[in-house]
Design a protein around this motif. Structure first.
Motif, PDB file in Angstrom:
ATOM      1  N   GLN B 108     -39.458  -0.563 -16.190  1.00 47.87           N
ATOM      2  CA  GLN B 108     -38.233  -0.531 -15.416  1.00 47.87           C
ATOM      3  C   GLN B 108     -37.942   0.908 -15.015  1.00 47.87           C
ATOM      4  O   GLN B 108     -38.133   1.830 -15.802  1.00 47.87           O
ATOM      5  CB  GLN B 108     -37.067  -1.087 -16.225  1.00 47.87           C
ATOM      6  N   PHE B 109     -37.454   1.058 -13.795  1.00 47.16           N
ATOM      7  CA  PHE B 109     -37.098   2.376 -13.280  1.00 47.16           C
ATOM      8  C   PHE B 109     -35.584   2.423 -13.119  1.00 47.16           C
ATOM      9  O   PHE B 109     -34.985   1.531 -12.533  1.00 47.16           O
ATOM     10  CB  PHE B 109     -37.813   2.621 -11.947  1.00 47.16           C
ATOM     11  N   PHE B 110     -35.001   3.463 -13.640  1.00 47.52           N
ATOM     12  CA  PHE B 110     -33.552   3.531 -13.726  1.00 47.52           C
ATOM     13  C   PHE B 110     -32.925   4.352 -12.610  1.00 47.52           C
ATOM     14  O   PHE B 110     -33.473   5.370 -12.183  1.00 47.52           O
ATOM     15  CB  PHE B 110     -33.134   4.125 -15.076  1.00 47.52           C
ATOM     16  N   GLY B 111     -31.756   3.883 -12.186  1.00 42.01           N
ATOM     17  CA  GLY B 111     -30.949   4.671 -11.277  1.00 42.01           C
ATOM     18  C   GLY B 111     -30.213   5.761 -12.039  1.00 42.01           C
ATOM     19  O   GLY B 111     -30.195   5.765 -13.267  1.00 42.01           O
ATOM     20  N   PRO B 112     -29.578   6.678 -11.322  1.00 38.86           N
ATOM     21  CA  PRO B 112     -28.904   7.809 -11.948  1.00 38.86           C
ATOM     22  C   PRO B 112     -27.553   7.450 -12.562  1.00 38.86           C
ATOM     23  O   PRO B 112     -26.948   8.276 -13.239  1.00 38.86           O
ATOM     24  CB  PRO B 112     -28.743   8.799 -10.801  1.00 38.86           C
ATOM     25  N   GLY B 113     -27.078   6.237 -12.311  1.00 41.47           N
ATOM     26  CA  GLY B 113     -25.820   5.826 -12.900  1.00 41.47           C
ATOM     27  C   GLY B 113     -24.616   6.049 -11.996  1.00 41.47           C
ATOM     28  O   GLY B 113     -24.642   6.889 -11.088  1.00 41.47           O
ATOM     29  N   THR B 114     -23.577   5.275 -12.242  1.00 39.56           N
ATOM     30  CA  THR B 114     -22.303   5.399 -11.516  1.00 39.56           C
ATOM     31  C   THR B 114     -21.184   5.497 -12.541  1.00 39.56           C
ATOM     32  O   THR B 114     -21.031   4.621 -13.382  1.00 39.56           O
ATOM     33  CB  THR B 114     -22.055   4.178 -10.610  1.00 39.56           C
ATOM     34  N   ARG B 115     -20.406   6.563 -12.435  1.00 40.85           N
ATOM     35  CA  ARG B 115     -19.272   6.755 -13.345  1.00 40.85           C
ATOM     36  C   ARG B 115     -18.036   6.126 -12.700  1.00 40.85           C
ATOM     37  O   ARG B 115     -17.569   6.582 -11.663  1.00 40.85           O
ATOM     38  CB  ARG B 115     -19.036   8.241 -13.592  1.00 40.85           C
ATOM     39  N   LEU B 116     -17.524   5.069 -13.302  1.00 39.44           N
ATOM     40  CA  LEU B 116     -16.326   4.398 -12.795  1.00 39.44           C
ATOM     41  C   LEU B 116     -15.130   4.760 -13.663  1.00 39.44           C
ATOM     42  O   LEU B 116     -15.182   4.608 -14.890  1.00 39.44           O
ATOM     43  CB  LEU B 116     -16.510   2.875 -12.797  1.00 39.44           C
ATOM     44  N   THR B 117     -14.093   5.236 -13.024  1.00 41.90           N
ATOM     45  CA  THR B 117     -12.838   5.533 -13.709  1.00 41.90           C
ATOM     46  C   THR B 117     -11.737   4.729 -13.050  1.00 41.90           C
ATOM     47  O   THR B 117     -11.518   4.832 -11.836  1.00 41.90           O
ATOM     48  CB  THR B 117     -12.493   7.025 -13.628  1.00 41.90           C
ATOM     49  N   VAL B 118     -11.077   3.890 -13.825  1.00 36.99           N
ATOM     50  CA  VAL B 118      -9.992   3.070 -13.302  1.00 36.99           C
ATOM     51  C   VAL B 118      -8.676   3.619 -13.839  1.00 36.99           C
ATOM     52  O   VAL B 118      -8.480   3.712 -15.052  1.00 36.99           O
ATOM     53  CB  VAL B 118     -10.162   1.594 -13.707  1.00 36.99           C
ATOM     54  N   LEU B 119      -7.802   3.964 -12.913  1.00 40.92           N
ATOM     55  CA  LEU B 119      -6.540   4.583 -13.323  1.00 40.92           C
ATOM     56  C   LEU B 119      -5.454   3.538 -13.573  1.00 40.92           C
ATOM     57  O   LEU B 119      -5.503   2.428 -13.034  1.00 40.92           O
ATOM     58  CB  LEU B 119      -6.064   5.552 -12.241  1.00 40.92           C
TER      59      LEU B 119
END
Lengths: 111, 119
Positions: B108-119
């Motif tokens: 599997q090849f991974f993406g760099p990720g997404t940081r989600l912040t919900v206020l």
């Protein structure tokens, strides 16, 4: 089920020290084994892998040997650098292709 | 090597809104994509497995109506966090499995990720 157990951290080392991170696995059949590295704020990068018993994966000075008799895949590096500071994950893919990750080991290398 | 991208890399949203995260395999075709969630200082938790042209398979405890996954093509999968709440704040990572047979195809090849912040 299939699982991976890896050495808990955090691990703090000085530059040029020897690093070992232990990893053992439980799996039916013959899984592929991986070490992934995650640098701060980034996704996972494949560091090295081994697909069958006695295979040795190596990359960037890191090595790990697939030991079926001890169900282990320990990661080693002879001389670490500050840039090796990261979280290291041992992982396996059994026959159903779902990656199982270890808990991760945080390594900090001090200059 | 195989490259997987994710967009956006960071997103901040208000509670109650929906957020879509894209995962693309840039130089290979992916029959299967995986979505993971990572909590601070924790390992990755597999959320769901997405196969092109079919419904995603969710892991136990993951709400499929909350985390909508679409795998419309061999190079694109999307994760939509619906009606996001602060507890959904996390680092979401996708991976893609190449369209090849044999043991080499298991990687599997991974993406760099997404940081989600919900206020």
């Amino acid at each position: 089920g299939d699982s991976v157990t890896q050495m808990e951290g955090p691990v703090t080392l000085s530059e040029e020290a020897f690093l070992t991170i232990n990893c053992t696995y439980t799996a039916t059949g013959y899984p592929s084994l991986f070490w992934y590295v995650q640098y701060p704020g980034e996704g996972l990068q494949l560091l090295l892998k081994a697909t069958k018993a006695d295979d040795k994966g190596s990359n960037k000075g890191f090595e790990a040997t697939y030991r079926k008799e001890t169900t282990s895949f320990h990661l080693e590096k002879g001389s670490v650098q500050v840039s090796d500071s990261a979280v290291y994950f041992c992982a396996l893919i059994p026959n159903d292709y779902k990656l199982s990750f270890g808990a991760g080991t945080t390594v900090t290398v001090r200059a | 090597g195989a490259v997987v991208s994710q967009h956006p890399s960071r997103v901040i949203c208000k509670s109650g809104t929906s957020v879509k995260i894209e995962c693309r395999s840039l130089d290979f075709q992916a029959t299967t994509m995986f979505w993971y969630r990572q909590f601070p200082k924790k390992s990755l938790m597999l959320m769901a497995t997405s196969n092109e042209g079919s419904k995603a398979t969710y892991e136990q405890g993951v709400e499929k109506d909350k985390f909508l996954i679409n795998h419309a093509s061999l190079t694109l999968s999307t994760l939509t966090v619906t009606s996001a709440h602060p507890e959904d704040s996390s680092f979401y990572i996708c991976s893609a499995r190449a369209l090849t047979s044999g043991r080499a195809g298991n990687e599997q090849f991974f993406g760099p990720g997404t940081r989600l912040t919900v206020l």
